[in-house]
Design an enzyme around this catalytic site. Structure first.
Site, PDB file in Angstrom:
ATOM      1  N   GLU A 279       0.827  -1.209   0.000  1.00 42.93           N
ATOM      2  CA  GLU A 279       0.000   0.000   0.000  1.00 42.93           C
ATOM      3  C   GLU A 279       0.862   1.260   0.000  1.00 42.93           C
ATOM      4  O   GLU A 279       0.568   2.235  -0.702  1.00 42.93           O
ATOM      5  CB  GLU A 279      -0.923   0.026   1.230  1.00 42.93           C
ATOM      6  CG  GLU A 279      -1.856  -1.169   1.330  1.00 42.93           C
ATOM      7  CD  GLU A 279      -1.306  -2.281   2.219  1.00 42.93           C
ATOM      8  OE1 GLU A 279      -2.081  -2.831   3.009  1.00 42.93           O
ATOM      9  OE2 GLU A 279      -0.092  -2.563   2.107  1.00 42.93           O
TER      10      GLU A 279
ATOM     11  N   ASP B 221      23.835 -36.402  -3.480  1.00 45.35           N
ATOM     12  CA  ASP B 221      23.840 -35.516  -4.644  1.00 45.35           C
ATOM     13  C   ASP B 221      24.734 -34.296  -4.491  1.00 45.35           C
ATOM     14  O   ASP B 221      25.028 -33.632  -5.485  1.00 45.35           O
ATOM     15  CB  ASP B 221      22.410 -35.032  -4.930  1.00 45.35           C
ATOM     16  CG  ASP B 221      21.467 -36.160  -5.302  1.00 45.35           C
ATOM     17  OD1 ASP B 221      21.973 -37.257  -5.627  1.00 45.35           O
ATOM     18  OD2 ASP B 221      20.246 -35.958  -5.265  1.00 45.35           O
TER      19      ASP B 221
ATOM     20  N   GLY C 257      14.938 -36.210   0.166  1.00 47.82           N
ATOM     21  CA  GLY C 257      14.708 -37.483  -0.466  1.00 47.82           C
ATOM     22  C   GLY C 257      13.487 -38.267   0.005  1.00 47.82           C
ATOM     23  O   GLY C 257      12.593 -37.744   0.676  1.00 47.82           O
TER      24      GLY C 257
ATOM     25  N   SER D 237      21.188 -40.583 -11.396  1.00 47.29           N
ATOM     26  CA  SER D 237      19.947 -39.820 -11.453  1.00 47.29           C
ATOM     27  C   SER D 237      20.019 -38.585 -12.349  1.00 47.29           C
ATOM     28  O   SER D 237      18.994 -37.932 -12.562  1.00 47.29           O
ATOM     29  CB  SER D 237      19.551 -39.371 -10.039  1.00 47.29           C
ATOM     30  OG  SER D 237      20.548 -38.519  -9.485  1.00 47.29           O
TER      31      SER D 237
END
Length: 365
Positions: free
Chosen positions: A54, A202, A299, A170
């Protein structure tokens, strides 16, 4: 509400979404000031939550705001925090009418903003675009009413629900377009959450890349024993990109000291009966730190625990046209379900093609 009111509220909602992931613990609000069909000011909550939408719109409109209509996606605040109440700024600007999507459940506001506007002689209409506003503000609302953030669980998998081959390969099951969209989704959340197993396997960055933005969500790793690689990407970037680690009471003191020394925050979480980090308390702690929207990328064990506890509000899947077979690693860990009616159910909201993959988005039933 008139068609004109709905049209300008939709614009305010679109503007508010620009702040998603950047305004926590404040909501990402949008505002539009209109007079005689002409837009005089537009605003959205700025990074860090200040200034409010605002105030930004009023500053843009200037003196022309007198006698105009303000469209805002959440009730203007009525309390003194780091800045004065927006309701007072609206009154001082001479706004004649306010169209508000919904009331703010924050007990410091909770209707008081609307009441203050009415007491000043301003016409107030509530409810235009409320359904969309509730969806956009879901994280803020959940933190206020349930003490936890809104949780999105993202699963990227093969056609048969696998996230890796049996040997652990993967990268990459889904294509570049899907991965780019994941980065965009990260950017609309306050924090990105993964389990310790994913961090170890990973070595992920968990950052937003390729979109030209500097702001980064907080990276959160849930690791009960705080056994994380001390030479990986997370460790290398802990001093430059926010990193929080949720750990159990038995985490080694030396590990906590290492991660805190390189810039991470270590947040203790009680364990559940099974010995794992309590998923509900994990989210409560993240809410206590101010987060309103959390993007979980697995995971499997963490995802299963959140689903089992009924804490997943939105499920986003990216499905690739490849099959990995039963020896592939499943996207979800065990959930201990004996009957089908015990499984969590979600309603389909959206489905679309993203490159060579399919995106499907679901909301908790």
């Amino acid at each position: 509400m008139s068609a004109t009111d709905i049209r300008f509220m939709k614009l305010a909602l679109t503007l508010g979404r620009r702040g998603l992931g950047r305004t926590w613990p404040n909501p990402a609000v949008g505002a539009v000031i209109v007079k005689d069909g002409r837009i005089l000011g537009r605003g959205w909550t700025q990074p860090g939550g200040r200034p409010h939408a605002e105030v930004v719109a009023l500053a843009q409109a200037g003196g022309a705001a007198r006698g105009a209509t303000l469209y805002v996606t959440l009730e203007p605040c009525a309390h003194h925090g780091k800045s004065p109440p927006c309701a007072d700024a609206v009154v001082a600007a001479g706004i004649a009418r306010v169209v508000s999507a919904m009331q703010d459940p924050d007990p410091r506001v909770a209707g008081q903003g609307h009441d203050r506007l009415r007491a000043a002689g301003i016409a107030v209409d509530i409810g235009a675009g409320e359904g969309e506003a509730r969806e956009d503000h879901a994280g803020f609302l959940l933190r206020q009413t349930s003490g936890r953030p809104f949780l999105t669980l993202k699963l990227a998998s093969s056609f048969d629900g696998r996230i890796a081959t049996g040997a652990g390969e993967s990268q990459w099951i889904t294509g570049p377009e899907a991965r780019r969209m994941v980065h965009a989704l990260r950017a609309t959340h306050d924090a990105v959450l993964v389990g310790g197993g994913t961090a170890r396997a990973d070595d992920p960055r968990l950052t937003v890349r390729g979109l030209g933005m500097r702001h980064q969500p907080v990276r959160v790793v849930a690791s009960r024993r705080l056994k994380l690689p001390e030479t990986g990407v997370l460790a290398e970037t802990a001093a430059t990109v926010p990193l929080w680690i949720l750990h159990g009471p038995k985490a080694a003191a030396a590990a906590k000291e290492f991660w805190m020394d390189i810039g991470a925050r270590c947040l203790p979480v009680p364990t559940a009966d099974a010995g794992y980090l309590d998923p509900a308390l994990m989210l409560k702690i993240l809410a206590d730190q101010g987060t309103t929207r959390v993007f979980c990328e697995g995971g499997g064990a963490l995802a299963a625990s959140l689903l089992q506890a009924g804490l997943v509000d939105q499920l986003i899947g990216f499905t690739a046209g490849v099959a990995l077979g039963a020896e592939g690693r499943p996207s979800l860990g065990p959930m201990g379900l004996a009957r089908l009616d015990e499984a969590p159910r979600f309603d389909l909201i959206d489905t679309r093609r993203v490159g060579d993959d399919v995106l499907h988005r679901w909301r908790r039933r």
